[in-house]
Every structure is written in structure tokens, then in C-alpha cells.
Design an enzyme around this catalytic site. Structure first.
Site: not given
Ligand code: TEU
Length: 585
Positions: A31, A35, A39, A108, A208, A355-356
Site C-alpha cells: 500500500d 488507505d 495499490d 487477469d 478466469d 489467492h484461492d
């Protein structure tokens, strides 16, 4: 061994076969503006880091404009960047920075569904609109849903829309309506958008759930099963090859790009039709056959797989072991089937985590005492199979699963819905299902990358959007780079080794010892050159003996995860999670 000294063999060189891919889940990477959400400028800061690691290709998970019901996998506008991630100018800077470092960038792309806030979906609620047929709209009969399909994330796959007075299909969250690929206008719009991105100079796509785009005609009821009902009418559907080859011919064929297709429920024979010689033209498939092994037999969120009742969970001596109980025979069978099946007719994408899934070392290794050895072993496996290795962010430092203390800590749409259903089904509270969450939640892979031992692991100066793993005090990039025996350094060595060794990239795979309970051993061969890989996958000591029909001519240890391994592979003792790679001819 040097690439120059290797014999010319019969194989087609491709940059995407020789590449090492690094997957970035942007929300959790770095980041830059405090926030609490990662990013694009944060990624730009770390491009030199990726270069140091030796990465060739960066796969960027979705950063398009999105209401974030599924962290960007619900796209509201394919042509814009989401505010939290930065601007299109930031994205252009990222592409340029990646290219300046001689790396490539793949995006992606989510084409099975959009967000329900996408203009196409909003317009399609009006039956007279030109978008009316862009999604699967159906009537229910006699108060019943159009069919019995369920969503992968839990609950029904249909949602009623008051405005259109019909149900729409959503295989994932209700905020992710499925696009109707049978409509030629949908395909035309999608292809145009893909060209738009490719013309910006990107180097390919990760697609995806792309084998879900063709649903069986008539949308018949699915068979009852404990997991996802309807899958047999959705995956590898009747027109899927027509759509994918059309996309290839209309779009991909015009560019020198890499295409990686994510395909749940894809077997090796299916894969050949997508990425083999006579297939649809894709480069490689991210399949689930090995990744789903620890979830069997009742599906990811079913307790059958641990063979215990929820009430008994607390009494188990070691619940962690129960959840991670996997069988080497099964893993070896799957990987061997894919290695041999795609040899000369397709290409493998070698990943263990993303990430899954929960963290790789926590699933297939040991996140405790043998964390370092087992993470190195798993990396060795990934880099020595035939195929392109994929590193998921944080894997290079051996990041682990997290203890989820309360339901409120969960962020992932799947984890939240499935945990709720689990508690309801068993009339349990969070404490009772905590272990399931610990070993199943996708949030495990989404805790921020641990850059340092500072507050919030150096990920953000603000309040992180998701819990930071407290073990960042020990496990972090800064410490790993200072330690010459770290997992990070080992990855670097593997990258170099593979770069200089055509046998590791292009060599054939030959399995040794078909049913050894702990040792996974194989040979890679290319022309006269051979590489022997020996992996002791558990915390037991074992002995390895080179099969008598193999000659180790002038052998040399290429890499290993223990210091004092010798150069002779004929017979040796393997320590817990020991990995050794030898050149044997
Ligand atoms: O995932 C597709 C998919 O079917 C699985 O990864 C599934 O989400 C998971 O195994 C359930 O346990 C892709 C993306 O990688 C994932 O992040 C998205 O949520 C999903 O598609 C929808 O776009």
C-alpha cells in the site's frame, strides 16, 4: 550445466515456457497511500524486488473498476482502473516499469461474469434493451427457481430481479451474473475489449474460470452432491471449444502473448483440447486436480474430509494434521498424469498455491518446525517439473495460514458465506468451526505480504483491510534477504538453475518409485542429459537408492535444501523434507 553446452534437442523454444511467473494479489501486496489497501503505485515500488528475485512475468489479479464483492473478480468497467488501486496513468507507469526491467505483464481477465453494476447488466434488466440477452435470464415456474444449481460460494445460483421480474444466473456471488456467451454480440464486445488491452502492450492474459462460459442447453437440473450442484452442466460445456478457439483466432493469434487459462474441473484429456497441438490455441491450464487433494472427499467446506464430527474437533490432539492429511500417492499420481499427458502436446502451469487456496506451506508442508525445509522442498518440486513455475506472493518467504480469532475478521465472500452455512448446518458458533476456517479460507492467502517486522509488516501505514499475520515479526522479506539460508535465497537459486538448464525446462519426465509413501523421485531427460530429483515429502527419515538400471555418470549436486548433501546420488539418507537435485549425466 550451461545452456550452450547442452545438446540440441527436438523441442520448440517459447519464452512463456522458459519464464518464471509471479502472481500479485494487489489488495494485499503493498500500500503506497496509507488507505490500508494495496495499490498500483505500491506495486511499482516493488518491481525492483521482483527483478531481484528473478521473475520474468508478473500476473496481476484484477485491478479494473469494481464494487469489490469478490475483490475485483466482479468487474464493473473493463476499461477503467478501480479507485483504490490508482489511475490508468498509474497502470501505464506500471507496464512501463515492468518492461524497463525486462519483465512482462499479464492481466487477469474475468469473462465468465461481470459485476451486477456493469452497464451491460444494468441495461439488460430492460427487456427491450440491446443488452437484454447478455445474461442468463429465466422465469421460475410455480414459485420454483429455474433449476437446482447452487453457487460455488454457497446458496442458490439464481437471484430474482424485481425490475425485470425474472431470475438471473450467478455461478459465483449474486453480484457476479454470468454472461451469455451464446449471444454473438457478447463475444464481439468481449473480443473488442481484449484487443483494447493488448494494444496497450500487455503480454498476455490469465483467463478466469474460462471453461465455465458454455452452459448446457436448457440448463437442466444438476445431480445432488455435497459441493456445487450443476457443475456437470457448466464446466467444459458443449460450445466451450468453439468460443475459445474463436477468441484465439479473433484476438490472441494477432499477438506474441502468453495465455494461462484457469479451469476448475479440467482433466488432462480436456486440457489437450484447450492447449494441445490440435487444441484451441491456449498456452497452459491452471487445473485443480492437485490443488483440491486436501479437500476431498466431501468438497472444500465439508467436514467429511477430516472424518470427525464438529463436536469432536476440540478433542483432537492435532486438528492441523487432520485437515492437512493428504496422501503422496494421490499427489504423485495427479502430477505424473499431467506431466506425461501433456508431454509434447500441451504445457503445464506449475503452481501449488494462489489467492484461492490456503497457504502452500501450511497445506503441503509443515508450517511449524520444518517450515523452511518444507517450503524449499515444495519450491524444488515446482521448479523441477516440466512446465512454467508460478510463485504466489509471499510463497518466496514461506508465509503461512493465520489463526482467525473471530467471524468479523473474515473478508472473503466465500469464507463468509460458507462459514455461515457451516455454523448453521451444525448449529455451531465460530469457535467450533475455527479450525475449518483456518484450513479452508481463501483469506489465508490474502493477508498482506510481510515485508518487514515493523507494524503491519511494512505493508501499510494505515489500517490494513485484512488482518496481518502476527508471525511477520519472524517471517518477512527483509529478514529473508539478509539470511543466506532463507527460502527467498533458495528461490533465487532455483530461478538461476532453471534459467541455465534446458533439461529442467524442456526435458521429459520419468517417474521413479511409483508408490513410495514419502519419497517423490523423478528423472528429467533431454538428449543425453539427465537431472534426478529426490523429494522426501514428510518429516520422516528415509533412504534413497538409485534404481540399478540408472547410471550416474559424473554426478553433481545441483541444489539441495540441506547443507552437507554429497555429490553421489547412488544411495543416501534423506532427512525430514529433504530435497536434492542431481545432474547425473
Ligand atoms: O476462481 C475460480 C474457482 O472456481 C475457485 O478458485 C473458487 O473460487 C475457489 O476454489 C472456491 O473454493 C476464480 C478466481 O480465481 C477467484 O478468486 C474468483 O473468486 C472466482 O474465479 C470468480 O471470479
Amino acid at each position: 550445466m550451461d545452456a550452450d553446452t547442452q545438446p540440441e534437442a527436438d523441442f520448440d523454444r517459447e519464452w512463456w515456457k522458459e519464464a518464471v511467473v509471479y502472481q500479485i494479489y494487489p489488495r494485499s501486496f503493498n500500500d503506497s497511500d496509507g488507505d490500508g489497501v494495496g495499490d498500483i503505485p505500491g506495486i511499482i515500488e516493488k518491481v525492483p524486488y521482483l527483478d531481484d528475485l528473478g521473475v520474468d512475468v508478473v500476473w496481476l489479479c484484477p485491478v479494473y473498476d469494481s464494487p469489490n464483492a469478490d475483490n475485483g473478480y466482479d468487474i464493473r468497467d473493463y476499461h477503467a482502473i478501480m479507485d483504490e488501486m490508482g489511475t490508468m496513468d498509474d497502470w501505464e507507469d506500471l507496464l512501463e516499469t515492468v518492461h524497463d526491467h525486462d519483465m512482462r505483464l499479464i492481466m487477469d481477465m474475468v469473462l465468465n461474469h461481470t459485476s451486477d453494476e456493469h452497464e451491460w447488466f444494468v441495461e439488460s434488466k430492460d427487456r427491450d434493451s440491446e443488452y437484454s440477452d447478455y445474461y442468463y435470464w429465466r422465469d421460475g415456474e410455480d414459485g420454483e427457481l429455474p433449476n437446482n444449481w447452487t453457487s460455488i460460494f454457497g446458496g442458490d445460483a439464481w437471484k430474482y430481479d424485481e425490475e425485470r421480474e425474472q431470475y438471473y444466473l450467478h455461478i459465483f456471488d449474486e453480484k457476479q451474473p454470468d454472461l451469455n456467451w451464446r449471444n454473438g454480440d457478447v463475444r464481439e464486445d468481449v473480443f473488442e475489449m481484449l484487443h483494447w488491452w493488448l494494444q496497450k502492450g500487455i503480454d498476455g492474459f490469465r483467463l478466469d474460470v474460462i471453461n465455465l462460459i458454455s452452459k448446457r442447453e436448457g440448463l437442466p437440473d444438476g445431480e445432488d452432491n455435497p459441493g456445487w450442484v450443476g457443475w456437470e452442466h457448466v464446466i467444459n460445456g458443449p460450445r466451450v471449444h468453439e468460443y475459445i478457439s474463436e477468441m484465439h483466432d479473433e484476438v490472441f493469434a494477432d499477438y506474441d502473448i502468453m495465455t494461462v487459462a484457469e479451469m476448475p474441473g479440467c482433466g488432462v484429456e480436456d486440457a489437450k483440447q484447450y492447449c494441445g497441438e490440435d487444441g484451441d490455441g491456449l498456452n497452459m491450464i491452471v487445473h485443480f486436480e492437485h490443488a483440491d487433494i486436501p479437500y476431498k472427499p466431501g468438497g472444500k467446506w465439508d467436514l467429511q474430509d477430516v472424518d470427525v464430527d464438529l463436536d469432536e474437533l476440540d478433542d483432537l490432539d492435532d486438528p492441523d494434521t487432520h485437515f492437512n492429511n493428504w496422501d503422496l500417492n494421490e499427489l504423485r499420481d495427479v502430477l505424473t498424469r499431467w506431466q506425461i499427458g501433456l508431454e509434447g502436446d500441451g504445457w503445464n502451469a506449475n503452481y501449488l498455491g494462489n489467492h484461492d487456496h490456503p497457504r502452500t506451506v501450511s497445506r503441503f508442508g509443515d508450517s511449524g518446525f520444518f517450515r523452511v525445509a518444507s517450503a524449499k522442498l515444495l519450491a524444488t518440486l515446482q521448479f523441477t517439473l516440466q512446465g512454467t513455475p508460478f510463485i504466489y506472493q509471499g510463497e518466496e518467504i514461506g508465509m503461512t495460514n493465520v489463526e482467525w480469532e473471530s467471524f468479523d475478521e473474515l473478508r472473503d465472500v466465500e469464507a463468509i458465506q460458507q462459514t455461515e452455512e457451516l455454523m448453521e448446518r451444525h448449529d455451531a458458533d465460530f469457535e467450533d468451526v475455527r479450525h475449518v476456517v483456518k484450513h479452508r479460507s481463501r483469506d489465508n492467502a490474502r493477508t498482506p505480504v510481510q515485508w518487514s517486522d515493523e507494524e503491519n509488516a511494512g505493508f501499510t501505514d494505515g489500517e490494513p483491510w485484512i488482518k496481518v499475520n502476527p508471525n511477520h515479526e519472524r517471517i518477512n522479506v527483509e529478514a529473508a534477504r539478509e539470511d543466506e539460508d532463507s527460502i527467498w535465497q533458495y528461490y533465487r537459486e532455483l530461478v538461476d538453475l532453471r534459467e541455465d538448464n534446458d533439461t529442467l525446462v524442456y526435458g521429459d519426465f520419468h517417474l521413479l518409485y511409483e508408490d513410495h509413501p514419502s519419497v517423490f523421485a523423478y528423472l528429467r531427460t533431454l538428449g543425453d542429459s539427465g537431472v534426478l530429483v529426490v523429494l522426501n515429502c514428510f518429516a520422516r527419515n528415509e533412504t534413497f537408492t538409485l534404481p540399478p538400471n540408472l547410471d550416474a555418470d559424473d554426478p553433481e549436486l545441483l541444489i539441495g535444501n540441506y547443507d552437507d548433501a554429497g555429490d553421489d546420488p547412488t544411495e543416501f539418507e534423506l532427512r525430514p523434507y529433504e530435497a536434492r537435485v542431481y545432474r547425473i549425466s
